[in-house]
Motif scaffolding. Sequence first.
Motif, PDB file in Angstrom:
ATOM      1  N   LEU A  94      -7.383  -9.877  -2.992  1.00 17.51           N
ATOM      2  CA  LEU A  94      -6.226  -9.056  -2.641  1.00 17.51           C
ATOM      3  C   LEU A  94      -6.215  -7.745  -3.437  1.00 17.51           C
ATOM      4  CD1 LEU A  94      -3.506  -8.663  -1.181  1.00 17.51           C
ATOM      5  CD2 LEU A  94      -2.406  -9.745  -3.140  1.00 17.51           C
ATOM      6  N   ILE A  95      -6.486  -7.836  -4.727  1.00 16.68           N
ATOM      7  CA  ILE A  95      -6.493  -6.622  -5.551  1.00 16.68           C
ATOM      8  C   ILE A  95      -7.545  -5.644  -5.034  1.00 16.68           C
ATOM      9  CG2 ILE A  95      -6.823  -5.704  -7.866  1.00 16.68           C
ATOM     10  CD1 ILE A  95      -5.987  -8.427  -8.955  1.00 16.68           C
ATOM     11  N   ALA A  96      -8.732  -6.180  -4.722  1.00 17.82           N
ATOM     12  CA  ALA A  96      -9.802  -5.317  -4.231  1.00 17.82           C
ATOM     13  C   ALA A  96      -9.417  -4.678  -2.896  1.00 17.82           C
ATOM     14  CB  ALA A  96     -11.092  -6.120  -4.080  1.00 17.82           C
ATOM     15  N   ALA A  97      -8.801  -5.462  -2.017  1.00 14.23           N
ATOM     16  CA  ALA A  97      -8.416  -4.936  -0.709  1.00 14.23           C
ATOM     17  C   ALA A  97      -7.333  -3.868  -0.855  1.00 14.23           C
ATOM     18  CB  ALA A  97      -7.933  -6.063   0.196  1.00 14.23           C
ATOM     19  N   LEU A  98      -6.379  -4.106  -1.760  1.00 12.58           N
ATOM     20  CA  LEU A  98      -5.300  -3.129  -1.953  1.00 12.58           C
ATOM     21  C   LEU A  98      -5.831  -1.804  -2.488  1.00 12.58           C
ATOM     22  CD1 LEU A  98      -2.297  -5.036  -3.578  1.00 12.58           C
ATOM     23  CD2 LEU A  98      -2.274  -3.717  -1.451  1.00 12.58           C
ATOM     24  N   SER A  99      -6.718  -1.883  -3.479  1.00 13.34           N
ATOM     25  CA  SER A  99      -7.182  -0.631  -4.086  1.00 13.34           C
ATOM     26  C   SER A  99      -8.057   0.155  -3.114  1.00 13.34           C
ATOM     27  CB  SER A  99      -7.905  -0.897  -5.411  1.00 13.34           C
ATOM     28  OG  SER A  99      -9.034  -1.691  -5.204  1.00 13.34           O
ATOM     29  N   SER A 100      -8.620  -0.517  -2.104  1.00 19.80           N
ATOM     30  CA  SER A 100      -9.343   0.213  -1.056  1.00 19.80           C
ATOM     31  C   SER A 100      -8.372   0.781  -0.039  1.00 19.80           C
ATOM     32  CB  SER A 100     -10.313  -0.712  -0.318  1.00 19.80           C
ATOM     33  OG  SER A 100     -11.267  -1.216  -1.200  1.00 19.80           O
ATOM     34  N   ALA A 101      -7.382  -0.018   0.318  1.00 20.77           N
ATOM     35  CA  ALA A 101      -6.442   0.411   1.345  1.00 20.77           C
ATOM     36  C   ALA A 101      -5.657   1.646   0.902  1.00 20.77           C
ATOM     37  CB  ALA A 101      -5.491  -0.731   1.692  1.00 20.77           C
ATOM     38  N   ILE A 102      -5.363   1.743  -0.393  1.00 15.52           N
ATOM     39  CA  ILE A 102      -4.597   2.926  -0.810  1.00 15.52           C
ATOM     40  C   ILE A 102      -5.411   4.198  -0.605  1.00 15.52           C
ATOM     41  CG2 ILE A 102      -2.955   1.813  -2.394  1.00 15.52           C
ATOM     42  CD1 ILE A 102      -4.604   2.309  -4.696  1.00 15.52           C
ATOM     43  N   VAL A 138       0.838  -1.201   0.000  1.00 13.96           N
ATOM     44  CA  VAL A 138       0.000   0.000   0.000  1.00 13.96           C
ATOM     45  C   VAL A 138       0.872   1.249   0.000  1.00 13.96           C
ATOM     46  CG1 VAL A 138      -1.776   1.257   1.286  1.00 13.96           C
ATOM     47  CG2 VAL A 138      -1.833  -1.229   1.221  1.00 13.96           C
ATOM     48  N   VAL A 139       1.914   1.232   0.840  1.00 14.76           N
ATOM     49  CA  VAL A 139       2.807   2.389   0.932  1.00 14.76           C
ATOM     50  C   VAL A 139       3.475   2.662  -0.420  1.00 14.76           C
ATOM     51  CG1 VAL A 139       5.004   3.174   1.920  1.00 14.76           C
ATOM     52  CG2 VAL A 139       3.228   2.247   3.410  1.00 14.76           C
ATOM     53  N   VAL A 140       3.913   1.606  -1.099  1.00 12.18           N
ATOM     54  CA  VAL A 140       4.608   1.804  -2.377  1.00 12.18           C
ATOM     55  C   VAL A 140       3.702   2.505  -3.387  1.00 12.18           C
ATOM     56  CG1 VAL A 140       5.565   0.598  -4.389  1.00 12.18           C
ATOM     57  CG2 VAL A 140       6.220  -0.100  -2.075  1.00 12.18           C
TER      58      VAL A 140
END
Length: 445
Positions: free
Chosen positions: A310-318, A149-151
């Motif tokens: 995972l993709i869905a979770a990442l795009s929300s977390a960002i 997420v940070v990257v």
Amino acid sequence: MSERETWATRAGFILAAVGSAVGLGNIWQFPFKTAQFGGASFLVVYLIAVFGIGLPAILAEFVIGRRAKLNAISAFGRLGHGKWRFVGALGLLTGFWILSYYSVVGGWVIRYIWGSLQGAYFSDPTAYFGAISTGVDAVALHAVFMFLVVVIVALGIKDGIEKATKVMVPSIIIIMLGLAAYGATLSGATAGYDYFLSPDFGALMANLGEIVPFAVGQAFFSLSLGMGAMITYASYINRDDSLVADGSTIVVLNTFVGVLAGFVVFPLLFAQGIDPNTSGPGAVFVSVAGAFANIPAGRIVGLVFFLVVLIAALSSAISLLEVVVSYVIDNHDVGRAPTAAAIGVSLFVLGLPSALDTAWLGWFDTLAYQLLLPVSVLLVLLFVGWVLGGEALSEVLKGTGLGNGFGLTWLWMVRVVVVIAVLGTLWLGIQTLFLGPEPAIVPPL
Ligand code: TRP
């Protein structure tokens, strides 16, 4: 301070907002609640909640963001109402709070991706979840998720978030369509669709007092409202495009993915005769994972399924991280990358209790869902409806070609209807938090 970035394209903004909206909420929560609360008849209530309450509320956040073109806290000051900055601050805190445990769940998802390849959870899904959901594995993968997420956030709006979500959102939809098509080929699929979509007015009416607040709360959580995410994303728009059109597109796509998730999950479960009515933060990991053990090509299907989660979770977390980062870099002379990294480290620390004990995770989630989010949404609505008022009305009408009648309807929805709905949700939430048989607000020790 360097020049503030903007989205490269309108589609870029819409996809980023959809990326924020579509997350664990859609894939875990939504299909299960629909099935439990009356199937198709619940869908109707949910659609009323998203369009009648979620859409006016998302427009309220867009109005603040596009008008102020600043992060979710400073925006209030730029609009001439510095006293309301605390609302943005509450949102920021909420986002920080949510991301800390969201990242732990993201870590589980990463673990399940390679667990699928190895077939590691095939023989005993419950024991597997118990083993990986807390402790060293959970802490390490929580760190990995946070790092990813940070990257993305460190790379910025155009090169990070926009480019990432442009690939992520279409992949989510395409992969889910593929999985749904696969599900349809399984024997027992029809029973799954029946369970998900058969209207059960009895279940609906019997639980209406629980369903309405849930539908509203879910609309907010799923649309990423109440913590400045949509304020922040809209602050990077620099055009006069119709917020109403963009908001409707986002709401429709978000609901579509939730429904699609049901078309993926239920055929899988019913083909294996697995009871979808299990509860607790790990239930879905256990039941859906259990279904992969016996179906044809289960390892690959499992891998693809957890990859899309995972993709869905990442795009929300960002989006959750961006809210905090954008505040810090708007106000201090620090770079985006070091800021993202420093906040990522603090979030990692805050998430440790959740990574060590799922009871803590449940407590963090309950507090966010039932208290922090509705309070923040309520304050944003009161601000836009009663403080900005006419100014908000002209902003929402910009570029729409719609008349004043539409604008006034929206404004009064925000002022009264939506406010009442949130108050009701909040009241019921507080009851379960503080007054229930086992008050959820007591931290698990
Ligand atoms: N909407 C996301 C989901 O459904 C989660 C999320 C991202 C969120 N940003 C948010 C929830 C802001 C509340 C507020 O999983």
